[in-house]
Design an enzyme around this catalytic site. Structure first.
Site: not given
Length: 258
Positions: A12, A14, A183, A208
């Protein structure tokens, strides 16, 4: 949980590599290690606002150098999915350049008249009239697609309503739920694996968020690493019915696995 050999990586962006335009600890070194060792990798993001070129420049400004081809967005995955479903089709789009450019490059015609699809992406300027038109087109038979299910997105002022929240409003008005491509849909992960010629058994996903990155990675058959530099807090991990392969403080803790 036993860990298999890792030959390729998905990560990922961010909350893992950057936060508010600043590189997170270990991110630049992790990506450099991947590139130096010629390890296949792809950066996945549910953000459909920006093109891959925009995101490459954004990462470069934070000190993380990647080629444009190493970035796979929910907009690109949505365009690919629609091209495979109805090649050369038409769509009414609510979104920004990242989405409209991807659809145009996939051979789609953007129209407000009798489209095959209504495609909802992320934008910072959701228009009431555009949402109204989307509702009427869906009522008229257009298929409903959304780039990702995230209900909020980050900003310096706090959370913003995102694609999932606007999709819920359209669903409430039409009774039609969208098909979310991004996602945690495993289709996004599988399209990413195909782009880099990787096999799920030997690929790891770094994220995250438990509800998108980890869940989607697990459903696609990947090893999953949760970093604590983004959305999910340590105390929230236990509340989910599934677990990542490992929880680490940051991507810096994974450099030695490359």
């Amino acid at each position: 949980m036993s860990e298999r050999e890792i030959k390729s990586w998905l990560t990922d962006m961010d909350g893992v590599l950057v936060h508010e335009g600043t590189a997170l600890p270990g991110a630049a070194d992790f990506v450099k290690r991947l590139r130096d060792k010629d390890v296949p990798f792809l950066i996945l993001t549910n953000n459909s606002i920006f093109t891959a070129r925009d995101l490459r420049a954004r990462l470069a400004s934070s000190g993380i150098e990647v080629p444009e081809t190493a970035i796979w967005t929910s907009a690109l995955a949505t365009a690919q999915f629609l091209h495979e479903q109805i090649p050369g089709g038409s769509a009414y789009v609510i979104g920004e350049a990242g989405l409209t450019t991807a659809l145009y490059q996939a051979g789609y015609t953007l129209t407000e008249s009798d489209p095959d699809y209504v495609v909802l992406g992320e934008t910072r300027t959701y228009s009431f009239s555009a949402i109204t038109r989307a509702i009427r087109l869906i009522d008229g038979g257009a298929r409903f697609i959304a780039t990702n299910p995230d209900v909020t997105g980050p900003s310096q002022e706090g959370p913003l309503p995102a694609t999932g929240a606007v999709a819920a409003m359209i669903t409430a008005a039409t009774g039609r739920k969208p098909y979310f491509v991004g996602k945690p849909n495993p289709i996004l992960f599988r399209s990413a694996l195909n782009r880099i010629g990787a096999h799920s058994e030997f690929t790891a996903m770094i994220g995250d968020r438990m509800d998108t990155d980890v869940m989607g990675g697990l459903e696609a058959g990947l090893q999953t690493f949760l970093v604590l530099t983004g959305s999910t807090r340590p105390d929230e991990v236990q509340g989910h019915p599934f677990r990542p392969s490992r929880v680490v403080d940051s991507i810096a803790d994974l450099i030695d696995l490359v």
